[in-house]
Design an enzyme around this catalytic site. Structure first.
Site, PDB file in Angstrom:
ATOM      1  N   SER A  70       0.848  -1.186   0.000  1.00 22.85           N
ATOM      2  CA  SER A  70       0.000   0.000   0.000  1.00 22.85           C
ATOM      3  C   SER A  70       0.894   1.251   0.000  1.00 22.85           C
ATOM      4  O   SER A  70       1.683   1.423  -0.924  1.00 22.85           O
ATOM      5  CB  SER A  70      -0.949  -0.040   1.203  1.00 22.85           C
ATOM      6  OG  SER A  70      -1.976   0.891   1.059  1.00 22.85           O
TER       7      SER A  70
ATOM      8  N   HIS B  44      -7.692  -5.555  -0.920  1.00 24.25           N
ATOM      9  CA  HIS B  44      -6.504  -4.862  -0.410  1.00 24.25           C
ATOM     10  C   HIS B  44      -5.928  -5.535   0.838  1.00 24.25           C
ATOM     11  O   HIS B  44      -4.759  -5.344   1.165  1.00 24.25           O
ATOM     12  CB  HIS B  44      -6.874  -3.400  -0.102  1.00 24.25           C
ATOM     13  CG  HIS B  44      -5.711  -2.484   0.052  1.00 24.25           C
ATOM     14  ND1 HIS B  44      -4.868  -2.151  -0.983  1.00 24.25           N
ATOM     15  CD2 HIS B  44      -5.245  -1.806   1.139  1.00 24.25           C
ATOM     16  CE1 HIS B  44      -3.945  -1.303  -0.558  1.00 24.25           C
ATOM     17  NE2 HIS B  44      -4.143  -1.094   0.724  1.00 24.25           N
TER      18      HIS B  44
END
Length: 688
Positions: free
Chosen positions: A532, A646
Site C-alpha cells: 500500500s 486490499h
C-alpha cells in the site's frame, strides 16, 4: 534452537486460530469471545463462540457454539444470563441475530430478514435491540426470486452515487443502512429511519428513551469511507423526529452516553476537510449539544488501534468507556509502537492514569458493570492473540486463554531488538531489527527492509508472521516508523502532508544505513518489501537509491493522477496525500509525488504483487509499474491474486496468503541468496 522446535513456514497459517472479539459479562465472571479457524480442505474460515471464566484460577476455555459457520459479535444481555450474536448458520451469505442462554441450550434465531445486519445493541432493559439494517435493492430481490436470472448474474450496474464501491465489499447497493428495532422475544421489526442517508453506530441512552447515532447528511453522503461530514443525531426510541447534537466541526466516531445521559463522549479530529493525519482525540459534549472539549489534545495522543500486524484484519475503533461515576473516561491510546489504556478525568484531563503500558493492548477492552474487573486482548511479538484479565485497577494481569499454544511452543522466534536511530535532520526514528532464526555471531546475513502501509499507522510490539517467516529463510528483517504515521503525535503524522517521499524517505534511508552498518548484515545483499503506502515508498526509493538488489512492492500506489478516481476513496485520495485541488487543476503536484515519475531510474529486480479485487489501490497501479519496468528491460514479474482485496496479507484466503509469501521469499532468494536457490534446484533434480 532445540530438537522440539522448527522454523516458521508459510503453511503454518493454516494452524493459526484468531480471536476476533471479546466481552466480559456484566458481573465480571465470564468472558465470551470469538475464535476463528481455517478449514484447509475448503479454504473457508469459520468462527465459533468460546467461553472462559475470568477468575485467574478458573477453568480453561470451552467451546460454546459449534459448527462450520461464522458466529460473530457476541454481546451479553444486560442481566448477563444470555448472549446475542450474529451467525450465518442457516444462510452462508446472510447473517441473522441469535440469542443463546449462558447456562446451556440451543441458540434461538431472533431475526429472519432478507437484509444485511451491520451491527446491533441490546436495550438497557434487555427487551429489544437496535440494529443497522441494509435492505436489498429491488433488482437483487427480483434476481433471487428467479433462479435463471440468478445464474446469469448482473446485466448492468447503474451508478448514481459518488461512493459506489468499497474495498472488501465490492460495488455498494443503492440502499443505505438504517435503524430498526427488534423485539428480543418475537423478532418483530420496526423501522426507525429511512431515506438516502445511512445511519451507523447506534447507542441507547441509559434510560432507554433515545438512540444516538452517526450519519453523513451532507450533499454527497459517503458510506463506509473516512468522512469528515458525519454528525451525531438522536431519535426517540419509539421513532419520531431526530435532532442533531451540535458539537465541534471535525471528524466524529464511536459516540457513547455518560451514565446519567447528560453528556456524550466520542472520538474525533479537530479540523476538516481532509487532514486525515490528525490524531483521533477524545471529546466530550453536552447531550443537548454545544462546545465540545478535547480531553487528549494536551497529550498529543492518537486514541486509535492503528498498530499493524498480519494476523487478521485491524480491529475496529475502540469505543470510549465512561467510569461508573461519570467523572472519567477510559480510552485506548497508541504510542511509540505500543497501545495502552488511559483513564482521563474530566476535571483534570492533563492528569491521566495509565494502565497496561507494558505491551500492546490490541483491539478489545471490556470492563465489568462494577468496573472492578477488566478483560482485554493482548498481542506480543511472539504471540498474536491472548485474552488477559485484571482485577481493576490494582490487580496483576493474568492470561486466560492459550490459543495456538502448541504452535507457538514448537516454532522458533528470531531475536528482536528495538532501537531509536537519528534521521538526516537528527529526528529520532523508532524501529526494530529481527535476527534470523539460528543466528550465529560472526556470520553475515542478507537483510530486508519492510515498510508499513497507511501511512497513518504504526509498526509495533505485535506479532508479524511474515517477519518470522522471512527470518526463518535466513534474513535480517528490519522495520521502523518513519514520519507520516501515527503514534508519535500530530507533528510526526503531518510531516509528509503534501510531501510524500521527503522526510519519510530520509527516515527510512537513515534506518537502512544504521542496520546495514551492523557487523552481521551484508550491505551488498539488501532487499525491500512494502504494501500500500509501503508499496508506494518501495517504488519511490527504487527511483532514488540503487542499493537494494531485490524489491517486492505490493498493493501499491504508483500514480497519484490515476489513483484519484480509481480508488474507492475516489476524490478523498487527495486528503490522504494532502494534495491541493484535483489532478486536472494541479497536475504538477500529483505527478511530482508519483513514483511512476521516477520509473526511468529504477534498476532493481522487482516482483510486483497485487490483488485483482483491490478497490483501495486498483490493480492498474501495479500494471503501470510492471509494463514500464518490462519495457525498460528490468528483471520484473507480476503476481495477481484473483478475488482478493486490499487486505490479502492479513485476511485473504489462506492458500493465496501462502502463495504470496512463497513468491516473496522466492524473489528475494533469487537475488540475495542465489546459492540457496541453486542448492534447492540441485536437491529437486536429485529427487527426480
Amino acid at each position: 534452537m532445540t530438537a522440539e522446535t522448527r522454523p516458521w513456514t508459510a503453511t503454518d497459517l493454516y494452524d493459526m486460530h484468531l480471536i476476533t472479539d471479546l466481552r466480559l459479562s456484566p458481573d465480571g465472571r465470564h468472558i465470551i469471545y470469538t475464535q476463528q479457524r481455517v478449514d484447509p480442505k475448503t479454504e473457508k474460515k469459520y468462527s465459533n463462540l468460546w467461553l472462559v471464566e475470568s477468575d485467574a484460577n478458573g477453568r480453561p476455555s470451552r467451546q460454546f457454539t459449534y459448527g462450520d459457520q461464522n458466529d460473530n459479535s457476541p454481546r451479553w444481555s444486560p442481566d448477563g444470563q444470555s448472549v446475542a450474536f450474529l451467525s450465518n448458520r442457516t444462510n452462508e451469505k446472510l447473517a441473522q441475530l441469535y440469542i443463546i442462554p449462558l447456562h446451556g441450550g440451543e441458540a434461538r434465531p431472533v431475526t429472519d430478514t432478507k437484509g444485511m445486519i451491520g451491527g446491533f445493541e441490546w436495550s438497557p432493559d434487555g427487551t429489544k435491540f437496535v440494529i443497522t439494517l441494509l435492505e436489498m435493492d429491488d433488482d437483487v430481490k427480483e434476481r433471487e426470486a428467479d433462479e435463471q436470472k440468478k445464474k446469469l448474474g448482473v446485466v448492468a450496474r447503474h451508478i448514481t452515487n459518488l461512493t459506489y464501491k468499497f474495498n472488501g465489499h465490492g460495488y455498494l447497493p443503492q440502499n443505505k443502512f438504517h435503524l430498526w428495532l427488534v423485539d428480543a422475544e418475537t423478532g418483530e421489526l420496526t423501522q426507525l429511519t429511512e431515506g438516502k442517508f445511512a445511519e451507523e453506530s447506534p447507542q441507547w441512552s441509559p434510560d432507554g428513551s433515545h438512540i444516538l447515532f452517526l450519519s453523513d447528511r451532507s450533499d454527497n453522503p459517503q458510506q463506509g469511507l473516512i468522512t469528515d461530514e458525519e454528525e451525531m443525531y438522536v431519535i426517540p426510541a419509539e421513532g419520531g423526529e431526530m435532532r442533531e447534537i451540535k458539537a465541534h466541526d471535525g471528524r466524529k466516531s464511536s459516540p457513547r452516553w455518560s451514565p446519567d445521559g447528560q453528556h456524550i463522549a466520542y472520538l474525533g479530529a479537530p479540523e476538516k476537510p481532509g487532514k486525515w493525519w490528525q490524531n483521533n482525540e477524545l471529546y466530550v459534549v453536552s447531550a443537548t449539544g454545544g462546545d465540545a472539549r478535547s480531553l487528549t489534545a494536551v497529550h498529543d495522543w492518537d486514541c486509535a488501534p492503528n498498530t499493524l500486524g498480519d494476523f487478521g484484519s485491524p480491529p475496529d475503533m475502540i469505543t470510549p468507556t465512561w467510569s461508573a461515576d461519570g467523572q472519567s473516561i477510559f480510552v485506548v491510546v497508541e504510542r511509540h509502537g505500543g497501545e495502552f489504556l488511559a483513564k482521563i478525568p474530566l476535571a483534570e484531563p492533563e492528569k491521566p492514569t495509565i494502565f497496561l503500558n507494558d505491551g500492546l493492548v490490541n483491539g478489545f477492552i471490556s470492563l465489568s458493570q462494577a468496573q472492578d474487573r477488566l478483560a482485554f486482548y493482548r498481542a506480543t511479538p511472539t504471540d498474536p492473540c491472548q485474552i488477559f484479565v485484571q482485577d481493576f485497577p490494582e490487580g496483576e494481569a493474568k492470561q486466560r486463554t492459550a490459543v495456538n499454544e502448541t504452535l507457538l511452543t514448537t516454532r522458533q522466534f528470531g531475536e528482536l531488538e528495538e532501537v531509536w536511530v537519528p534521521s538526516a535532520d537528527g529526528y529520532k526514528v523508532q524501529g526494530w531489527i529481527l535476527k534470523p532464526h539460528g543466528f550465529v555471531e560472526g556470520e553475515s546475513y542478507p537483510a530486508v527492509l519492510e515498510i508499513h502501509g497507511g501511512p497513518q499507522t504504526q509498526y509495533g510490539r505485535t506479532f508479524m508472521h511474515e517477519f518470522q517467516y522471512l527470518a526463518a529463510q535466513g534474513y535480517v528483517v528490519f522495520y521502523c516508523n518513519p514520519r507520516g504515521g501515527q503514534g508519535y503525535g500530530n507533528a510526526h503524522a503531518s510531516a509528509i502532508y503534501n510531501q510524500w517521499g521527503t522526510v519519510d524517505f530520509d527516515d527510512l534511508m537513515a534506518f537502512t544505513d544504521y542496520v546495514s552498518g551492523q557487523s552481521y548484515v551484508d550491505s551488498d545483499r539488501l532487499g525491500i518489501v512494502g504494501g500500500s503506502y509501503g508499496g508506494y515508498m518501495t517504488m519511490h526509493i527504487l527511483g532514488r537509491d540503487q542499493r537494494f538488489k531485490a524489491a517486492v512492492p505490493q498493493r501499491m500506489v504508483s500514480n497519484l493522477i490515476s489513483f484519484y478516481g480509481s480508488s474507492d476513496m475516489n476524490w478523498g485520495a487527495k486528503y490522504l496525500v494532502g494534495l491541493e485541488g484535483n489532478p486536472w487543476d494541479n497536475l504538477e503536484d500529483y505527478w511530482r509525488m508519483s513514483p511512476i515519475s521516477l520509473i526511468g531510474n529504477v534498476t532493481t529486480p522487482t516482483l510486483v504483487i497485487h490483488s485483482e479485487a483491490d478497490y483501495r489501490c486498483d490493480k492498474e497501479q501495479a500494471e503501470q509499474v510492471f509494463v514500464a519496468l518490462k519495457t525498460r528491460g528490468i528483471d520484473t514479474e507480476m503476481v495477481l491474486f484473483p478475488d482478493e482485496n486490499h487486505g490479502l496479507s492479513r485476511g485473504g484466503r489462506t492458500d493465496r496468503r501462502v502463495a504470496r509469501l512463497t513468491h516473496i521469499s522466492r524473489w528475494l532468494d533469487t537475488y540475495l541468496q542465489p546459492e540457496k536457490v541453486q542448492e534447492g534446484e540441485e536437491e529437486e533434480g536429485q529427487g527426480e
